[in-house]
Design a protein around this motif. Structure first.
Motif, PDB file in Angstrom:
ATOM      1  N   ALA A 159       0.706  -1.398  -0.005  1.00 23.95           N
ATOM      2  CA  ALA A 159       0.011  -0.005   0.019  1.00 23.95           C
ATOM      3  C   ALA A 159       0.948   1.138   0.006  1.00 23.95           C
ATOM      4  CB  ALA A 159      -0.958   0.237   1.284  1.00 23.95           C
ATOM      5  N   LEU A 160       2.069   1.193   0.680  1.00 20.20           N
ATOM      6  CA  LEU A 160       2.935   2.204   0.776  1.00 20.20           C
ATOM      7  C   LEU A 160       3.418   2.628  -0.503  1.00 20.20           C
ATOM      8  CD1 LEU A 160       4.624   4.502   2.114  1.00 20.20           C
ATOM      9  CD2 LEU A 160       6.289   2.667   2.771  1.00 20.20           C
ATOM     10  N   ASP A 192       2.051   1.388  -3.600  1.00 23.61           N
ATOM     11  CA  ASP A 192       0.995   2.089  -4.461  1.00 23.61           C
ATOM     12  C   ASP A 192       0.685   3.468  -4.272  1.00 23.61           C
ATOM     13  OD1 ASP A 192       0.663  -0.379  -5.394  1.00 23.61           O
ATOM     14  OD2 ASP A 192      -0.726  -0.987  -4.639  1.00 23.61           O
ATOM     15  N   ALA A 193       0.874   3.893  -3.103  1.00 25.22           N
ATOM     16  CA  ALA A 193       0.405   5.196  -2.840  1.00 25.22           C
ATOM     17  C   ALA A 193       1.300   6.429  -3.411  1.00 25.22           C
ATOM     18  CB  ALA A 193       0.430   5.678  -1.197  1.00 25.22           C
ATOM     19  N   VAL A 194       2.770   5.758  -3.518  1.00 27.84           N
ATOM     20  CA  VAL A 194       3.755   6.540  -4.297  1.00 27.84           C
ATOM     21  C   VAL A 194       3.628   6.509  -5.731  1.00 27.84           C
ATOM     22  CG1 VAL A 194       6.247   7.160  -4.570  1.00 27.84           C
ATOM     23  CG2 VAL A 194       5.303   6.733  -2.355  1.00 27.84           C
ATOM     24  N   PRO A 233      -0.252   7.580  -8.361  1.00 30.39           N
ATOM     25  CA  PRO A 233      -0.443   9.026  -8.821  1.00 30.39           C
ATOM     26  C   PRO A 233       0.619   9.448  -9.691  1.00 30.39           C
ATOM     27  CG  PRO A 233      -0.345   8.868  -6.247  1.00 30.39           C
ATOM     28  CD  PRO A 233       0.162   7.740  -6.855  1.00 30.39           C
ATOM     29  N   THR A 257       3.693  -5.424  -8.530  1.00 33.02           N
ATOM     30  CA  THR A 257       3.470  -4.249  -8.362  1.00 33.02           C
ATOM     31  C   THR A 257       4.357  -3.455  -9.578  1.00 33.02           C
ATOM     32  OG1 THR A 257       2.459  -4.406  -6.162  1.00 33.02           O
ATOM     33  CG2 THR A 257       3.341  -2.322  -6.849  1.00 33.02           C
TER      34      THR A 257
END
Length: 127
Positions: free
Chosen positions: A29-30, A32-34, A37, A63
């Protein structure tokens, strides 16, 4: 497991993401958050500095592949710089499981070399 993710803009459409620690299903999740976007912000070329990545599981690798596919759709790419031997081995194993049409993620010995190859002649080097 701990993972640190640092984003550095290099050019308008190029960035470097530095990974430090261990990348696995518990901290995707970390990442992906970077990463997710970035295409919406105009980043087309991404270099992942993996010099300090101590571990990456299959979920982490997928990922990175998924991000590469998203960037490729806009004419860009993801490249991995300074991959440790374990990450190179994981990439080889995953390549064996892929279809022949899937292009492998490119790997380079250094961030500077990856930037030269993925972005052309940059006016300012990554440091």
């Amino acid at each position: 497991m701990n993972l640190s993710v640092k984003l550095t803009a290099v050019e308008r459409d190029t960035a470097v993401v530095t990974l430090d620690g261990e990348l696995d299903v518990s901290n995707l999740a970390l990442l992906d958050a970077v990463l997710l976007p970035l295409p919406g912000r105009g980043v087309r070329n991404l270099v992942v500095d993996a010099a300090r990545l101590r571990f990456c599981d299959v979920c982490g690798w997928r990922t990175l592949e998924s991000t590469d596919d998203i960037l490729a759709a806009s004419g860009g790419s993801l490249a991995i710089a300074s991959p440790p031997p374990e990450l190179r081995r994981l990439a080889e194993m995953m390549r064996e499981l892929s279809s022949p049409a899937d292009l492998p993620i490119k790997m380079y010995d250094s961030v500077d070399h990856a930037l030269e190859e993925t972005s052309g002649d940059l006016s300012r080097p990554y440091r």
